[in-house]
Design a protein around this motif. Structure first.
Motif, PDB file in Angstrom:
ATOM      1  N   GLY A 111       6.204   7.968  21.076  1.00 27.40           N
ATOM      2  CA  GLY A 111       6.591   8.740  19.905  1.00 27.40           C
ATOM      3  C   GLY A 111       5.447   8.862  18.934  1.00 27.40           C
ATOM      4  N   CYS A 112       5.747   9.403  17.744  1.00 26.82           N
ATOM      5  CA  CYS A 112       4.715   9.628  16.745  1.00 26.82           C
ATOM      6  C   CYS A 112       4.886   8.752  15.515  1.00 26.82           C
ATOM      7  CB  CYS A 112       4.708  11.110  16.316  1.00 26.82           C
ATOM      8  SG  CYS A 112       4.320  12.240  17.678  1.00 26.82           S
ATOM      9  N   GLY A 113       5.995   8.052  15.395  1.00 25.10           N
ATOM     10  CA  GLY A 113       6.234   7.236  14.214  1.00 25.10           C
ATOM     11  C   GLY A 113       5.568   5.871  14.309  1.00 25.10           C
ATOM     12  N   THR A 114       5.610   5.151  13.190  1.00 23.86           N
ATOM     13  CA  THR A 114       5.084   3.791  13.143  1.00 23.86           C
ATOM     14  C   THR A 114       6.111   2.830  13.753  1.00 23.86           C
ATOM     15  OG1 THR A 114       3.878   4.307  11.139  1.00 23.86           O
ATOM     16  CG2 THR A 114       4.223   1.986  11.625  1.00 23.86           C
ATOM     17  N   GLY A 160       8.388 -15.997   9.070  1.00 24.79           N
ATOM     18  CA  GLY A 160       8.287 -14.982  10.136  1.00 24.79           C
ATOM     19  C   GLY A 160       8.340 -13.560   9.635  1.00 24.79           C
ATOM     20  N   GLU A 161       8.236 -13.389   8.320  1.00 24.63           N
ATOM     21  CA  GLU A 161       8.304 -12.034   7.771  1.00 24.63           C
ATOM     22  C   GLU A 161       7.071 -11.236   8.199  1.00 24.63           C
ATOM     23  OE1 GLU A 161       8.231  -9.873   3.375  1.00 24.63           O
ATOM     24  OE2 GLU A 161       8.060 -12.048   3.576  1.00 24.63           O
ATOM     25  N   ALA A 162       7.292 -10.017   8.653  1.00 24.27           N
ATOM     26  CA  ALA A 162       6.176  -9.155   9.054  1.00 24.27           C
ATOM     27  C   ALA A 162       5.471  -8.631   7.816  1.00 24.27           C
ATOM     28  CB  ALA A 162       6.685  -7.987   9.905  1.00 24.27           C
ATOM     29  N   ALA A 163       4.142  -8.729   7.819  1.00 28.21           N
ATOM     30  CA  ALA A 163       3.373  -8.247   6.671  1.00 28.21           C
ATOM     31  C   ALA A 163       3.323  -6.719   6.674  1.00 28.21           C
ATOM     32  CB  ALA A 163       1.959  -8.810   6.732  1.00 28.21           C
ATOM     33  N   ARG A 164       3.143  -6.171   5.499  1.00 28.55           N
ATOM     34  CA  ARG A 164       2.973  -4.719   5.436  1.00 28.55           C
ATOM     35  C   ARG A 164       1.660  -4.305   6.106  1.00 28.55           C
ATOM     36  NH1 ARG A 164       6.279  -1.843   2.070  1.00 28.55           N
ATOM     37  NH2 ARG A 164       7.729  -3.082   0.805  1.00 28.55           N
ATOM     38  N   ASN A 165       1.635  -3.077   6.661  1.00 27.35           N
ATOM     39  CA  ASN A 165       0.423  -2.595   7.336  1.00 27.35           C
ATOM     40  C   ASN A 165      -0.574  -2.049   6.320  1.00 27.35           C
ATOM     41  OD1 ASN A 165       1.229   0.062   6.694  1.00 27.35           O
ATOM     42  ND2 ASN A 165       2.510   0.146   8.540  1.00 27.35           N
ATOM     43  N   ALA A 166      -1.697  -1.517   6.830  1.00 24.03           N
ATOM     44  CA  ALA A 166      -2.786  -1.073   5.956  1.00 24.03           C
ATOM     45  C   ALA A 166      -2.416   0.120   5.103  1.00 24.03           C
ATOM     46  CB  ALA A 166      -4.023  -0.738   6.795  1.00 24.03           C
ATOM     47  N   CYS A 167      -1.335   0.801   5.441  1.00 24.51           N
ATOM     48  CA  CYS A 167      -0.885   1.933   4.630  1.00 24.51           C
ATOM     49  C   CYS A 167       0.197   1.523   3.649  1.00 24.51           C
ATOM     50  CB  CYS A 167      -0.384   3.070   5.530  1.00 24.51           C
ATOM     51  SG  CYS A 167      -1.706   3.884   6.465  1.00 24.51           S
ATOM     52  N   GLY A 168       0.478   0.192   3.594  1.00 25.09           N
ATOM     53  CA  GLY A 168       1.450  -0.310   2.650  1.00 25.09           C
ATOM     54  C   GLY A 168       2.882  -0.176   3.103  1.00 25.09           C
ATOM     55  N   THR A 169       3.086   0.162   4.360  1.00 28.29           N
ATOM     56  CA  THR A 169       4.438   0.288   4.893  1.00 28.29           C
ATOM     57  C   THR A 169       4.618  -0.716   6.017  1.00 28.29           C
ATOM     58  OG1 THR A 169       3.680   2.049   6.375  1.00 28.29           O
ATOM     59  CG2 THR A 169       4.630   2.730   4.282  1.00 28.29           C
ATOM     60  N   CYS A 170       5.794  -0.688   6.602  1.00 23.62           N
ATOM     61  CA  CYS A 170       6.098  -1.642   7.666  1.00 23.62           C
ATOM     62  C   CYS A 170       5.840  -1.019   9.028  1.00 23.62           C
ATOM     63  CB  CYS A 170       7.563  -2.076   7.578  1.00 23.62           C
ATOM     64  SG  CYS A 170       7.987  -2.870   6.002  1.00 23.62           S
ATOM     65  N   GLY A 171       5.529  -1.846   9.996  1.00 24.61           N
ATOM     66  CA  GLY A 171       5.382  -1.391  11.360  1.00 24.61           C
ATOM     67  C   GLY A 171       3.935  -1.396  11.824  1.00 24.61           C
ATOM     68  N   VAL A 172       3.765  -1.132  13.130  1.00 24.74           N
ATOM     69  CA  VAL A 172       2.449  -1.134  13.776  1.00 24.74           C
ATOM     70  C   VAL A 172       1.860   0.272  13.696  1.00 24.74           C
ATOM     71  CG1 VAL A 172       1.191  -1.550  15.915  1.00 24.74           C
ATOM     72  CG2 VAL A 172       3.164  -2.979  15.326  1.00 24.74           C
ATOM     73  N   CYS A 211      -4.520   7.228   5.499  1.00 24.55           N
ATOM     74  CA  CYS A 211      -3.142   7.023   5.066  1.00 24.55           C
ATOM     75  C   CYS A 211      -2.700   8.184   4.187  1.00 24.55           C
ATOM     76  CB  CYS A 211      -3.020   5.714   4.277  1.00 24.55           C
ATOM     77  SG  CYS A 211      -3.282   4.232   5.279  1.00 24.55           S
ATOM     78  N   ARG A 212      -1.522   8.689   4.493  1.00 20.75           N
ATOM     79  CA  ARG A 212      -0.929   9.735   3.675  1.00 20.75           C
ATOM     80  C   ARG A 212       0.554   9.432   3.522  1.00 20.75           C
ATOM     81  NH1 ARG A 212      -3.467  15.387   6.067  1.00 20.75           N
ATOM     82  NH2 ARG A 212      -5.660  14.904   5.654  1.00 20.75           N
ATOM     83  N   ALA A 213       0.951   9.184   2.288  1.00 21.92           N
ATOM     84  CA  ALA A 213       2.356   8.905   1.979  1.00 21.92           C
ATOM     85  C   ALA A 213       2.908   7.788   2.857  1.00 21.92           C
ATOM     86  CB  ALA A 213       3.196  10.170   2.137  1.00 21.92           C
ATOM     87  N   GLY A 214       2.103   6.739   3.063  1.00 25.10           N
ATOM     88  CA  GLY A 214       2.544   5.598   3.840  1.00 25.10           C
ATOM     89  C   GLY A 214       2.417   5.768   5.335  1.00 25.10           C
ATOM     90  N   ARG A 215       1.983   6.970   5.796  1.00 24.12           N
ATOM     91  CA  ARG A 215       1.812   7.217   7.234  1.00 24.12           C
ATOM     92  C   ARG A 215       0.326   7.327   7.546  1.00 24.12           C
ATOM     93  NH1 ARG A 215       3.197  11.953   8.910  1.00 24.12           N
ATOM     94  NH2 ARG A 215       3.457  11.256  11.060  1.00 24.12           N
ATOM     95  N   LEU A 216      -0.040   6.930   8.766  1.00 23.75           N
ATOM     96  CA  LEU A 216      -1.416   7.051   9.226  1.00 23.75           C
ATOM     97  C   LEU A 216      -1.550   8.365   9.982  1.00 23.75           C
ATOM     98  CD1 LEU A 216      -4.077   5.408   9.222  1.00 23.75           C
ATOM     99  CD2 LEU A 216      -3.492   4.685  11.546  1.00 23.75           C
ATOM    100  N   VAL A 217      -2.392   9.273   9.499  1.00 23.36           N
ATOM    101  CA  VAL A 217      -2.569  10.578  10.142  1.00 23.36           C
ATOM    102  C   VAL A 217      -4.036  10.748  10.505  1.00 23.36           C
ATOM    103  CG1 VAL A 217      -0.623  11.641   8.953  1.00 23.36           C
ATOM    104  CG2 VAL A 217      -2.894  11.728   7.913  1.00 23.36           C
TER     105      VAL A 217
END
Length: 654
Positions: free
Chosen positions: A219-222, A322-334, A351-357
């Motif tokens: 897919g395309c999401g984080t 065990g909390e997952a840290a925020r990613n480099a765009c400030g959001t959750c996920g890989v 990073c754009r609006a929390g997404r990596l593009v």
């Protein structure tokens, strides 16, 4: 739930027990709080408790960062110290360092192939990095011998595959072909619209970097986690469509741990001694063994990015393990990459609006760039047959355009339907007397040619200036060994030609087709070599008293014959004074003296003097054979000139 510093936790525990903190006390890793144990159900006296409620110094602050096994060379310092009983700590959630010595995650392994052109994972500092594919202009990985779009002898070089160019006639689309292209080169493509359509030959396009931006589940999401890695209690992140789920994870126990808790009977309350063990606490104690109400119960889920579980941090506090840290765009996920790293061809993740593009502008031009093109690829250009092609993502060029020919047209010039290899204005024709001139924008013709300049020459092998009747050549200039005169019947004999005398020798000497036919001769009555045409006869040799020449006007007077130059004062034998047989009688002296006209002084200037006076007849011009006075000079006499010496002269005629 945010992590709490160990000193604050210790302070909070002391306050919960009703103890005033010592302002001078140490708040470091081994800090302890002095509390009063009197009045509480168990004997008097006092003691020093650590942050976990025990008496032994802990060595680290609860909640501080840690490495597993205290080996920070192999483990990342992203774990946290938590209570392991009342007198010990244990490090949880520490992750192993990657192959580059860093702590960031990666989708690959050092040295493994990544990318479409054989790139391999390599270390970029302490992180794994896949160098971007250096694709050629045809979308392949091999260096091309020449770039598509450059001119060649028959058109332009165009792609015939991802790693090959060929020379083809220029066409109308952006790849050098004639078929309309849809999609056009440069348009976005791929699962996540981060790829690019490039030329596949001259009449097709293909999508390169189609997988750019695709996550590990297609897919395309984080993703919330990296497929194949652990999650929860014994679970594994597993693809479920274009995202992941934590598959096979057990529910955490009531203390927030993953191990089953052994049953325990206590006189007071059963409390969580650790995340995976129970202990006995005072009557009415909270789940962690303290007396303060907990903000959350151990075992509950926690954290902004899921995956965390509430565990006891101290007897009176809990933390989110065990909390997952925020990613480099400030959001959750890989994320599919790291901000700033290269992605695709000459683009970078951001990073754009929390997404990596992948730096993909929403409105790309037809060459794949962001600038406004001067002309779209595939458009006609130039005077004659050019086509616009992409030379970069931001620039187009006109290739394959031919200059106009010398006649102003686009097609190659022809002459009489044949390709014209010269230039208008050049000499033409067999004798170069004409000039090539434009008759249309694509046609020339040879105009003004002097066809009379071409002459037929005859071979003259005996150099008698008479040529053979069978061997000829056309030429604009005289040829050595050839003559313009023909009729030689024996071109190897100098003595035989049309003007040669006929001899009685058994040959046709004069080339009239008759052998030894003799000559037609006439009687020459006066022996002057000419005849009046009397007594004709044919002889091989002209006898004495005869001649072949005609034109004698008096065959009895040898003074009269054609070509005579002497004038006579007596008539010829047959009468008359025409001695040169031209039919006209010419006077020797036909002028009068003009001495009387001249005013003084008078001088004898001679017959040729100009202006007058001159010598001449004194009265009138006499006829042929007649005598009269003839003035030889002029002399002064009174008021004018008069004839001087006078002689009697007889008029002669020719």
């Amino acid at each position: 739930m945010r992590r709490r510093a160990s000193a604050i936790l210790a302070l909070a525990g002391a306050l919960a027990c009703g103890v005033e903190p010592d302002p001078s006390s140490d708040t470091g890793a081994d800090a302890a709080v002095q509390i009063d144990t009197g009045g509480g159900g168990g004997g008097g006296g006092g003691g020093t408790l650590n942050a976990c409620g025990g008496a032994t110094p802990l060595g680290h602050g609860v909640g501080d960062a840690c490495c597993s096994d205290n080996d920070c060379q192999r483990w990342c310092e992203d774990g946290r110290w938590v209570c392991d009983g009342a007198d010990a700590l244990r490090c949880v959630d520490s992750t192993a360092r990657n192959e580059c010595g860093g702590c960031g995650g990666s989708d690959g392994a050092l040295g493994a192939v990544c990318g479409p052109c054989g790139s391999t994972w390599e270390c970029d500092g302490d992180a794994l990095f896949c160098p971007p594919a250096e694709r050629n202009a045809c979308g392949g990985c091999v260096e091309l011998p020449v770039q598509p779009g450059f001119g060649c002898y028959d058109g332009i070089y165009t792609c015939s595959g991802p790693n090959e160019v060929v020379c083809r006639s220029s066409g109308g689309n952006g790849c050098g072909g004639l078929t309309p292209l849809d999609p056009a080169p440069g348009a976005s493509c791929g699962t996540c619209s981060l790829g690019r359509w490039v030329c596949d030959g001259t009449d097709a396009t293909e999508c390169v970097d189609a997988d750019l931006g695709v996550n590990a589940c297609g897919g395309c999401g984080t993703l919330r986690g990296l497929p194949g890695t652990g999650c929860g209690c014994g679970g594994t992140w597993t693809c479920d469509g274009s995202d992941v789920v934590c598959e096979g994870a057990a529910e955490p126990n009531r203390c927030g741990g993953c191990e089953p808790l052994d049953a325990l009977e206590c006189a007071g309350s059963v409390v969580c001694e650790t995340a995976d063990s129970l202990g006995c606490g005072a009557e009415g104690a909270n789940t962690c063994g303290g007396s303060v109400a907990l903000v959350a119960e151990p075992g509950e889920t926690c954290g902004d990015c899921e995956g965390g579980v509430v565990v006891c941090e101290t007897p009176d506090s809990v933390t989110c393990a065990g909390e997952a840290a925020r990613n480099a765009c400030g959001t959750c996920g890989v994320l599919p990459g790291r901000p700033g790293d290269v992605c695709g061809t000459e683009r970078r993740w951001e990073c754009r609006a929390g997404r990596l593009v992948c730096d993909a502008a929403p409105d790309r031009n037809r060459c794949g760039g962001e600038s406004r093109l001067a002309s779209d690829p595939g458009a006609s250009c130039g005077d004659c047959g050019g086509v616009t092609v992409c030379v970069s993502r931001e620039e187009t060029a006109c290739v394959g355009a031919r200059p106009r020919n010398e006649c102003g047209g686009c097609a190659s010039l022809t002459v009489a339907g044949v390709p014209f290899a010269d230039t208008p204005g050049a000499p033409c024709g067999l004798c170069d007397t004409g000039t090539y001139e434009c008759t249309s924008a694509e046609e020339v013709a040879c105009l003004g040619e002097d066809l009379d300049a071409l002459r037929l020459f005859y071979a003259d092998r005996d150099a008698d200036e008479w040529g053979s009747t069978t061997e000829t050549r056309l030429s604009c200039t005289p040829l050595f060994g050839y003559t313009r005169v023909t009729g030689d019947c024996a071109d190897l004999s100098f003595e035989r030609h049309p003007e040669a005398p006929e001899l009685c020798n058994g040959f046709d000497d004069d080339c009239d087709g008759v052998v030894d036919e003799g000559y037609l001769s006439y009687a020459d009555g006066d022996g002057d070599g000419y005849s009046s045409g009397t007594d004709p006869q044919t002889d091989c040799v002209v006898p004495e008293g005869r001649t072949r020449l005609l034109g004698d006007c008096d065959d009895t007077d040898d003074r009269a014959f054609p070509g005579q130059t002497i004038a006579f004062e007596t008539e010829r034998n047959s009468g008359g004074f025409d001695f040169d047989c031209d039919g006209v009688v010419t006077l020797s002296w036909d002028n009068l003296s003009s001495c009387t006209v001249q005013l003084p002084p008078c001088a004898d200037l001679g017959e040729e003097a100009t202006p007058v006076p001159r010598r001449g007849w004194t009265s009138r011009v006499p006829e042929c054979g007649r005598a009269a006075n003839y003035s030889q000079t002029c002399v002064d006499f009174g008021a004018g000139c008069v004839p001087g010496e006078i002689v009697v002269r007889t008029q002669t005629c020719l």
